[in-house]
Design a protein around this motif. Sequence first.
Motif, PDB file in Angstrom:
ATOM      1  N   LEU A   1       0.882  -1.396  -0.018  1.00  0.00           N
ATOM      2  CA  LEU A   1      -0.054   0.203  -0.035  1.00  0.00           C
ATOM      3  C   LEU A   1       0.955   1.137   0.053  1.00  0.00           C
ATOM      4  O   LEU A   1       1.911   1.210   0.620  1.00  0.00           O
ATOM      5  CB  LEU A   1      -0.866   0.010   1.195  1.00  0.00           C
ATOM      6  N   ASN A   2       0.568   2.168  -0.763  1.00  0.00           N
ATOM      7  CA  ASN A   2       1.159   3.401  -0.831  1.00  0.00           C
ATOM      8  C   ASN A   2       0.376   4.690  -0.469  1.00  0.00           C
ATOM      9  O   ASN A   2      -0.763   4.583  -0.680  1.00  0.00           O
ATOM     10  CB  ASN A   2       1.706   3.623  -2.254  1.00  0.00           C
ATOM     11  N   TRP A   3       0.870   5.353   0.448  1.00  0.00           N
ATOM     12  CA  TRP A   3       0.134   7.008   0.662  1.00  0.00           C
ATOM     13  C   TRP A   3       1.320   7.999   0.466  1.00  0.00           C
ATOM     14  O   TRP A   3       2.476   7.982   0.580  1.00  0.00           O
ATOM     15  CB  TRP A   3      -0.125   7.085   2.195  1.00  0.00           C
ATOM     16  N   ILE A   4       0.340   9.061  -0.238  1.00  0.00           N
ATOM     17  CA  ILE A   4       1.231  10.352  -0.426  1.00  0.00           C
ATOM     18  C   ILE A   4       1.944  10.773   0.670  1.00  0.00           C
ATOM     19  O   ILE A   4       3.132  11.376   0.822  1.00  0.00           O
ATOM     20  CB  ILE A   4       0.697  11.090  -1.359  1.00  0.00           C
TER      21      ILE A   4
ATOM     22  N   ARG B   1      -8.244  22.330  -3.677  1.00  0.00           N
ATOM     23  CA  ARG B   1      -7.192  21.382  -2.929  1.00  0.00           C
ATOM     24  C   ARG B   1      -6.662  21.972  -1.392  1.00  0.00           C
ATOM     25  O   ARG B   1      -6.712  21.358  -0.413  1.00  0.00           O
ATOM     26  CB  ARG B   1      -6.087  20.904  -3.887  1.00  0.00           C
ATOM     27  N   PHE B   2      -6.261  23.307  -1.637  1.00  0.00           N
ATOM     28  CA  PHE B   2      -5.488  23.892  -0.522  1.00  0.00           C
ATOM     29  C   PHE B   2      -6.164  24.864   0.391  1.00  0.00           C
ATOM     30  O   PHE B   2      -5.616  25.151   1.505  1.00  0.00           O
ATOM     31  CB  PHE B   2      -4.145  24.288  -0.933  1.00  0.00           C
ATOM     32  N   GLY B   3      -7.220  25.420  -0.041  1.00  0.00           N
ATOM     33  CA  GLY B   3      -7.888  26.257   0.783  1.00  0.00           C
ATOM     34  C   GLY B   3      -7.557  27.604   0.518  1.00  0.00           C
ATOM     35  O   GLY B   3      -8.107  28.734   0.958  1.00  0.00           O
TER      36      GLY B   3
ATOM     37  N   LEU C   1       0.423  19.102  -5.772  1.00  0.00           N
ATOM     38  CA  LEU C   1       1.320  19.198  -4.605  1.00  0.00           C
ATOM     39  C   LEU C   1       2.750  19.611  -5.374  1.00  0.00           C
ATOM     40  O   LEU C   1       3.342  20.431  -4.659  1.00  0.00           O
ATOM     41  CB  LEU C   1       1.734  17.761  -4.230  1.00  0.00           C
ATOM     42  N   PHE C   2       2.964  18.990  -6.650  1.00  0.00           N
ATOM     43  CA  PHE C   2       4.106  19.589  -7.362  1.00  0.00           C
ATOM     44  C   PHE C   2       3.912  21.204  -7.687  1.00  0.00           C
ATOM     45  O   PHE C   2       5.057  21.678  -7.367  1.00  0.00           O
ATOM     46  CB  PHE C   2       4.268  18.750  -8.821  1.00  0.00           C
ATOM     47  N   ALA C   3       2.834  21.411  -7.956  1.00  0.00           N
ATOM     48  CA  ALA C   3       2.642  23.038  -8.462  1.00  0.00           C
ATOM     49  C   ALA C   3       2.913  23.713  -7.055  1.00  0.00           C
ATOM     50  O   ALA C   3       3.277  24.938  -7.055  1.00  0.00           O
ATOM     51  CB  ALA C   3       1.495  23.109  -9.057  1.00  0.00           C
ATOM     52  N   ARG C   4       2.354  23.269  -5.998  1.00  0.00           N
ATOM     53  CA  ARG C   4       2.273  24.133  -4.810  1.00  0.00           C
ATOM     54  C   ARG C   4       3.693  24.336  -4.282  1.00  0.00           C
ATOM     55  O   ARG C   4       3.824  25.399  -3.908  1.00  0.00           O
ATOM     56  CB  ARG C   4       1.524  23.412  -3.750  1.00  0.00           C
ATOM     57  N   GLN C   5       4.629  23.411  -4.552  1.00  0.00           N
ATOM     58  CA  GLN C   5       6.093  23.698  -4.270  1.00  0.00           C
ATOM     59  C   GLN C   5       6.750  24.620  -5.182  1.00  0.00           C
ATOM     60  O   GLN C   5       7.465  25.334  -4.663  1.00  0.00           O
ATOM     61  CB  GLN C   5       6.835  22.278  -4.199  1.00  0.00           C
ATOM     62  N   LEU C   6       6.000  24.714  -6.491  1.00  0.00           N
ATOM     63  CA  LEU C   6       6.827  25.611  -7.254  1.00  0.00           C
ATOM     64  C   LEU C   6       6.495  26.885  -6.906  1.00  0.00           C
ATOM     65  O   LEU C   6       6.956  28.065  -6.771  1.00  0.00           O
ATOM     66  CB  LEU C   6       6.240  25.434  -8.856  1.00  0.00           C
TER      67      LEU C   6
END
Length: 359
Positions: free
Chosen positions: A185-188, A342-344, A307-312
């Motif tokens: 099982l994988n969780w982000i 997604r992030f509010g 998540l990738f975009a938020r870090q950018l």
Amino acid sequence: MQALDWPLFLSETLFSRFDGSYELPYLSNSPQLMAESIAQLPVTEHNRLRQLISTNNQFFKGVMHYRQAAEGLWILATEMAPEKDLVSRALYDATLTADYYFLSFAVFEYRFPLDETGNAATLRSTTCTFYKPRTEVATFFYTGSTGRFYNIAFTRNWVEQHLVFSSTAEKEKALQFLNNETGFLNWIDIVPAAETLSTAIWQQLQSDETPDSNPQWFADTLHQVIGHFFQAAFADKRLENYSSLYNKDYAKVALAEKQMLNNLHKPFAGVDAMAKTAGMSPTKLKAIFKSVFGFSMLQYHKEKNLLFARQLVQRSPVQVKIVAAIAGYKTVNKFSAAYKKRFGVLPTEDRRTVVDGAY
């Protein structure tokens, strides 16, 4: 059954090509055997007194610490900088006992090129995986990334003796899940404050005067991580009625995820194209992917993409409209709407918070 001749196996497979990467195999029957199999790689040096394995070769640089925190509870912590694309594969000697479960979390950084002049942003990825005995897991590591990953190994007996559950029914569910069938099982992100925890564990490993100088600290810390994992896993209902899969299916799903992560900046390729890459039917791939990752393939792509975009947004000076384009959105408005859902917050608000020093 014939015992696996590990030195011979290594001579035939180590750094051979596997799905476009260089293979780095290890034995996963137990944490002790995992450490020993890695120590037997011809490119490593093993300091048994310090319980430390190190390497500096043309494929990767790395250091591994291993510790027994208590009976049936271990940690293997690795710091790694790949020089080539690698795939690390957990294998098993069928003639030996395999009764350890592995809860792994990773904190990796990589540089993402922003333009053709060499400007780049440093992005971070945190993931968590759980796999049962005799589950052959494939993990991909990419050139230019650096980071640490932690394998927490524990037995069913340790769970029965040490973990406290909210109810008898919950404990029975956990023990029912911990059987000897395969499972992956994988969780982000399921480990709380993974970056802070990573730093604390690594500093403790480096500061120990002897490997056995502070086992209680590790026992308490790992106990908290495992306990939180089971709580979070019960909350998202993924441990209930879990069906074990064939090891070949796990490998194919890992390959599909690799393909997806390599193309986050592009629109989702579609299930049919991903199924062709993985070498299975679209229907089967969709079902297995949802079982392993907890998302549909499209949902997983969107989640990783945001998540990738938020870090950018938070870690680079790139204009939001360019981040939207990099993330594969046709308009800034669509990107901003998805981001806020997604992030509010809107991406411009998120960046302002970082600039003002709140992060």
